[in-house]
Design an enzyme around this catalytic site. Sequence first.
Site, PDB file in Angstrom:
ATOM      1  N   ASP A 139       0.776  -1.249   0.000  1.00 21.71           N
ATOM      2  CA  ASP A 139       0.000   0.000   0.000  1.00 21.71           C
ATOM      3  C   ASP A 139       0.806   1.296   0.000  1.00 21.71           C
ATOM      4  O   ASP A 139       1.191   1.808  -1.033  1.00 21.71           O
ATOM      5  CB  ASP A 139      -0.996  -0.011   1.174  1.00 21.71           C
ATOM      6  CG  ASP A 139      -2.036  -1.115   1.027  1.00 21.71           C
ATOM      7  OD1 ASP A 139      -1.783  -2.055   0.258  1.00 21.71           O
ATOM      8  OD2 ASP A 139      -3.102  -1.031   1.659  1.00 21.71           O
ATOM      9  N   GLU A 177      -3.703  -7.466  12.980  1.00 18.98           N
ATOM     10  CA  GLU A 177      -3.257  -7.225  11.601  1.00 18.98           C
ATOM     11  C   GLU A 177      -1.791  -6.801  11.558  1.00 18.98           C
ATOM     12  O   GLU A 177      -1.037  -7.189  10.682  1.00 18.98           O
ATOM     13  CB  GLU A 177      -4.129  -6.130  10.984  1.00 18.98           C
ATOM     14  CG  GLU A 177      -3.818  -5.825   9.529  1.00 18.98           C
ATOM     15  CD  GLU A 177      -4.695  -4.696   8.978  1.00 18.98           C
ATOM     16  OE1 GLU A 177      -5.259  -3.917   9.777  1.00 18.98           O
ATOM     17  OE2 GLU A 177      -4.813  -4.594   7.742  1.00 18.98           O
TER      18      GLU A 177
HETATM   19  C1  6A9 Z   1     -11.324  -1.631   2.362  1.00 19.69           C
HETATM   20  C2  6A9 Z   1     -12.828  -1.788   4.350  1.00 19.69           C
HETATM   21  C3  6A9 Z   1     -15.322  -0.099   6.318  1.00 19.69           C
HETATM   22  C4  6A9 Z   1      -4.371  -4.293   3.402  1.00 19.69           C
HETATM   23  O1  6A9 Z   1      -5.337  -8.223   4.249  1.00 19.69           O
HETATM   24  C5  6A9 Z   1      -5.951  -7.684   3.156  1.00 19.69           C
HETATM   25  C6  6A9 Z   1      -5.206  -6.468   2.652  1.00 19.69           C
HETATM   26  C7  6A9 Z   1      -3.785  -6.854   2.268  1.00 19.69           C
HETATM   27  O2  6A9 Z   1      -3.807  -7.645   1.112  1.00 19.69           O
HETATM   28  C8  6A9 Z   1      -2.916  -5.666   1.994  1.00 19.69           C
HETATM   29  O3  6A9 Z   1      -1.594  -6.089   1.789  1.00 19.69           O
HETATM   30  N1  6A9 Z   1      -5.195  -5.434   3.692  1.00 19.69           N
HETATM   31  C9  6A9 Z   1      -2.951  -4.684   3.144  1.00 19.69           C
HETATM   32  O4  6A9 Z   1      -2.155  -3.583   2.862  1.00 19.69           O
HETATM   33  C10 6A9 Z   1      -6.563  -5.006   4.074  1.00 19.69           C
HETATM   34  C11 6A9 Z   1      -7.298  -4.344   2.960  1.00 19.69           C
HETATM   35  C12 6A9 Z   1      -8.669  -3.999   3.361  1.00 19.69           C
HETATM   36  C13 6A9 Z   1      -9.392  -3.199   2.336  1.00 19.69           C
HETATM   37  C14 6A9 Z   1     -10.759  -2.905   2.853  1.00 19.69           C
HETATM   38  C15 6A9 Z   1     -12.665  -1.350   2.937  1.00 19.69           C
HETATM   39  C16 6A9 Z   1     -14.191  -1.561   4.872  1.00 19.69           C
HETATM   40  O5  6A9 Z   1     -14.368  -0.241   5.317  1.00 19.69           O
END
Ligand code: 6A9
Length: 787
Positions: free
Chosen positions: A523, A757
């Site tokens: 990100d 996380e």
């Molecule tokens: C957007 C949420 C109320 C971010 O673990 C999943 C991902 C990874 O693949 C990535 O490397 N996470 C990491 O940087 C979480 C992404 C979540 C997006 C959700 C909306 C709801 O809002």
Amino acid sequence: FYALYMRSSLARRVVTLHPSPRVLDANSSSPAVSPERYWGSYRPQVYFGMKTRSPRSVVTGLMWMRQFTDMDGNLRHTCEQGDHLQGYGWIMHDGVSFGVQEIHDRDFTLTTEFVKRMGGDHGGDWTWRITAKQHSIASSAPVISLMFYASTDIQGSLQAHVEDKNRLSSVTGTSEELGNFKITFGKPTAGEGAGGKYARYNFLQTRSPGLDKLTDIVKNSLNHKFVFSPPKGEKRSYFAVDSYKVTNHQNQQKDPKMESDFVVHQVTVQTPFQIEVLFESGSFRERPNQLVGSVLTDELEMRKMAFDEKFEGIFGLQAKGFTLSQIEFAKAALSNMLGGMGYFFGQSVVQSVYNEHPVLYPEGPLFTAVPSRSFFPRGFLWDEGFHQLLLNKWDSQLTQGVIAHWLDLINVEGWIPREQILDDEARSKVPSEFIVQHNENANPPTLFLALQELLEKRDAQPESLPSQTMLPFLRRLYPRLQIWFEWFNTTQAGPITNSYRWRGRDKDTNLFLNPKTLTSGLDDYPRASHPSADERHVDLYCWMTLASGVMANVARILGEPHQVYENTHRTLNNNDLLNELHWSENLHTFSDYGNHTQAVSLQQEKVFVPPGQPRHQFPVSRLVRSVRRAPKLQYVNALGYVSLFPFLLHILTPDSPKIEHILRDIRDPERLWTPYGLRSLSRADPLYMKRNTEHDAPYWRGPIWININYLAVRALHHYGSIEGPFKDKAATLYQELRTNLINNVYKQYLETGYIWEQYSDSTGRGQGSHPFTGWSALTVLIMAEEY
Ligand code: 6A9
């Protein structure tokens, strides 16, 4: 006409599936082919619920509510961080036949258990047991309403059977995939073998416009007119579902054919208590006895013992001297990943440059683990490769199935949508601007890591069942892997030969301190300040090195031509090329390259209110990026996870002098080292812990992430066990980093009830989404030293 035709056929490409035969036969998840995996806790987004691995499955679930307390938001159903539970998750789950979950609500704990029993043609029977206990006997025992429900999803029907006016004793039903079935609701007892308890019953039978509306329907139906009046207690009115209110509400969908049957059984009772719910399949004829009471207890005991034995056999944590409590933590981490597996069915919303508007991807199933049951209970492409590193140790058959599902989603271009938001339930959790998936966007191909593991396990255990099914599996997978690899190799090619570049970086450079690269998975990790076609990214280079190596291996195993993959792999794996493209002599680190300046910051900018507009609707000022020195083509001076990739993915030869620099950066507390694991960005970096915009807190700019730390520990183990000048140093760091990670993730779990996380690099505290038993559960492998 021709131009129009071309345009529309180009526009269709993004939603055209790859033509090679699917890895999975259409009936592969059916009860005929895979009965043991038919029913499961495949609804990770709810605290407790089950469904079958079929497109429009009947679903079952549980909601609950504490009575006689402030009512606001008290109804629990979907996993929500806002519920502020003290912790919840599967503490035992074998991924197939049983599970035990603990849910710690404010002043009581619910234990939710299920056991399956095979028989008949529809995936057999199962029983749930819910046990409720109050936390402290100092206060009066809470009165709780459990609301068990069943719902169809468009097809099938449910009939409620009511006794004594308001007690729903059972539900019978029928659906395409289940045939006839019966769900029986047992009465609460004070415990197994103990007598009955005073309880009040209510039920709701209605039609629902969709599974994403179940919570609302129940909430809207609640009525306070019912009276709870235990023999020796006071008389109080409590909330319960009430058909009268629902039918008055406008739940009805326009098209009644799109509606579903929805039945709720509410039982209100004071803790402690225990209740069982029994699902019986109509085609299961020669049932020896009912799976309830002591029969259930015995079954559960057997499964628990088998689970413990298998766990120790695979991970050997007892033999390594971990404490009982540490082992319980590790079991919970694995179990919640297994219990967090979902079976999703539906369509992504996608777009290419040829589509004026987003379009719907073909319908399809996805069987996958999820990063987080609360905040993002859905499939993420690069998360899944990490999940499967753990799950493959437990059940390679499962890993094969998951990889097959993901690769069956590939389109004719060789693209797989990164984030899988497939149905209304999933969509209801995502703001609309994040739903559309663009076909120029990649995500690290970590499934190659999982494949590499599968191949290694096959070599180690050639006699096992998964190893024997491996060849046919690989054969069907292969054309899809080929096009997937090709897609990366062409669409993500960099500006010069053998370099690579992530597409899809943020375009509006004015808004972000450093435009994000969501596609890389990292990100907001700092990249070139000014995104351009001149960039090359070292992490993607390394992913491609890994991918080409695995492709060459798979091709060799299948007796397919492998020269091209081997050549690519040999080229990329050559440390001279890597150094030439990505080693920054000035910075002594591997690095991205691009149009970059370090002289950026966020500044307040006055926003002028357009004439005639009410002033208060506009911010007087906002943060925008100011660039003090013009960017130029150069190495990007960031030190952090991205710099480590040639080491993380074992691309450096053991005698590479670069390893010395890397080990130094890793061990330096002013840079990457913390007592809790490696931080994502050097403390000395100008963007360390910097916000990206006013609203965008630092994410991969300091905090500790377990997936990359897992790779780091694995790499230290690797370089610490093969001959080379840095062997001893790596081996020492391995021990230290491993200990730090285990201690902190475990400590946070004890203190907060969750696996997180990410972890703060300054205090070690868990932060972000929770529970996060996606890649943070790799801690189990770090404990087991299984790499
Ligand atoms: C957007 C949420 C109320 C971010 O673990 C999943 C991902 C990874 O693949 C990535 O490397 N996470 C990491 O940087 C979480 C992404 C979540 C997006 C959700 C909306 C709801 O809002």
